[in-house]
Design an enzyme around this catalytic site. Structure first.
Site, PDB file in Angstrom:
ATOM      1  CB  SER A  81      13.835  -2.159  24.879  1.00 55.63           C
ATOM      2  OG  SER A  81      15.067  -2.335  25.564  1.00 55.63           O
TER       3      SER A  81
ATOM      4  CD  GLU B 198      15.924   1.074  16.171  1.00 56.55           C
ATOM      5  OE1 GLU B 198      15.023   1.385  15.345  1.00 56.55           O
ATOM      6  OE2 GLU B 198      15.681   0.701  17.324  1.00 56.55           O
TER       7      GLU B 198
ATOM      8  CD  GLU C 250      14.308  -6.026  17.304  1.00 56.55           C
ATOM      9  OE1 GLU C 250      15.178  -5.169  17.549  1.00 56.55           O
ATOM     10  OE2 GLU C 250      13.209  -6.080  17.884  1.00 56.55           O
TER      11      GLU C 250
HETATM   12  O1  KIV Z   1      16.346  -1.402  22.664  1.00 54.95           O
HETATM   13  C1  KIV Z   1      16.769  -2.566  22.782  1.00 54.95           C
HETATM   14  O2  KIV Z   1      16.704  -3.176  23.847  1.00 54.95           O
HETATM   15  C2  KIV Z   1      17.353  -3.180  21.601  1.00 54.95           C
HETATM   16  C3  KIV Z   1      17.634  -4.653  21.659  1.00 54.95           C
HETATM   17  C4  KIV Z   1      16.436  -5.440  21.854  1.00 54.95           C
HETATM   18  C5  KIV Z   1      18.451  -5.105  20.522  1.00 54.95           C
HETATM   19  O3  KIV Z   1      17.586  -2.534  20.652  1.00 54.95           O
END
Ligand code: KIV
Length: 278
Positions: free
Chosen positions: A59, A129, A196
Site C-alpha cells: 500500500s 497475495e 480483505e
Molecule cells: O499493502 C497493505 O498495506 C496490505 C494491508 C492493507 C493488508 O496488504
C-alpha cells in the site's frame, strides 16, 4: 508523570519480541492487531503502542509514493522501506509484502525475492497475495524457513483482473472460491492469512473453518485480528477512503494547521523569535 505507555502495559523494552509462532498461537485468543508502517519513526510509534504486527505493505505505492494502485511497487521499493522499519528494531513482528509479480511467477523467483526482504531488509516474515495459485510457493518459502502470511479476497495486486477495487465473495460460488484460497494458504504452511474486502459473514465462516488466525481488513468483526493502513487511521491520505477505514486522529488536519501557522509566522516576522536564534 510516567513514560508514554506506562499506564497501559509494559514499556516497549519490557515487551517480549513477537514471533510468527506467537501470532499462530493467538487463534481464537486475544485479538491480533496489525498496522502498516513504511519508515523508521512511524515504526517506532506503531511499536510503542503495543501493536502485534508492523506490516510494510505494498500500500506504500498508493499512500507514500502516489501511485494509483499497488502494481507499480518494486522489490527495491519494498527492500528500502522494510529496512527503514526494521532499523526501528520493533518488538512487533515485521512482515513485508512481496509486491506485484515478485511472487506467483516461479518458485525460484519467489524464494529469491522473499530472501531479499529477509536478508537485505530485515523482514521476519513475508506476505503474498493469492491462494490456490500460489500454494506451492508458500510451501517452498516455509520449507526455506521463511514465515508466510497469506492474503486472499480483494487482493489489490489483482485490481486489473478484478476490474477495480471490488468486494469479493459476494455470490455463493465466489465465496467458495475465497474459502478455497484461504484453505490453500493454510495448507501451504502460512502462520496467518489476511482477509480483505469480503462480506462479514464470509470472514466469520473462513475464521471458523481455518486453524490459522485470520486478520481482517474489510472482512468484518469475526476475524481473529484486524489490520489497517496507518494513513487511514491518522487521516493522512485523502485520495481514496475505503469503507473499512476508520480515522482515529486527524493528524492530516493538525499538520495542515501547523504548516499554515508556520507560513504566517515567517511572513509576518514572528518566526524565528529570539529563543530560536544563536
Ligand atoms: O499493502 C497493505 O498495506 C496490505 C494491508 C492493507 C493488508 O496488504
Amino acid at each position: 508523570m510516567g513514560a508514554p505507555g506506562a499506564s497501559y502495559g509494559p514499556t516497549r523494552d519490557e515487551r517480549k519480541k513477537v514471533t510468527a509462532m506467537d501470532i499462530l498461537s493467538r487463534k481464537r485468543g486475544e485479538k491480533i492487531v496489525s498496522v502498516t508502517a513504511y519508515d523508521y519513526p512511524t515504526a517506532k510509534l506503531v511499536d510503542s503502542a503495543g501493536i502485534d504486527i508492523v506490516l510494510v505493505g505494498d500500500s506504500l505505492g498508493m499512500v507514500v509514493l502516489g501511485y494509483p494502485d499497488t502494481t507499480r511497487v518494486t522489490m527495491d521499493d519494498m527492500v528500502h522501506h522494510t529496512a527503514a522499519v526494521a532499523r526501528a528494531r520493533p518488538k512487533a513482528l515485521v512482515v513485508a509484502d512481496l509486491p506485484f509479480l515478485a511472487a506467483g511467477v516461479s518458485v525460484r523467483d519467489t524464494i529469491g525475492n522473499a530472501g531479499r526482504l529477509v536478508r537485505e531488509a530485515g523482514a521476519e516474515a513475508v506476505k503474498l497475495e493469492g491462494g490456490v495459485r500460489i500454494r506451492e510457493e508458500i510451501r517452498a518459502l516455509v520449507d526455506c524457513q521463511i514465515p508466510v502470511m497469506g492474503h486472499v479476497g480483494l487482493t489489490p495486486q489483482s485490481i486489473h483482473a478484478f476490474g477495480g477495487f471490488k468486494v469479493q465473495g459476494r455470490t455463493q460460488e465466489a465465496a467458495e472460491r475465497v474459502l478455497r484460497d484461504a484453505i490453500a494458504v493454510q495448507e501451504g504452511g502460512a502462520f496467518a492469512v489476511v482477509l480483505e474486502g469480503i462480506p462479514s459473514r464470509l470472514g466469520e465462516r473462513i475464521t471458523r473453518e481455518l486453524d490459522i488466525p485470520t486478520i481482517g481488513i474489510g472482512a468484518g468483526p469475526g476475524c481473529d485480528g484486524q489490520v489497517l493502513v496507518i494513513h487511514d487511521i491518522l487521516r493522512l491520505f485523502s485520495d481514496f477512503t475505503p469503507k473499512f477505514a476508520k480515522f482515529y486522529a486527524d493528524v492530516g488536519g493538525v499538520t495542515s494547521t501547523a504548516l499554515i501557522n508556520f507560513r504566517e509566522e515567517v511572513r509576518d516576522g514572528r518566526f524565528p523569535a529570539a529563543e530560536h536564534c544563536y
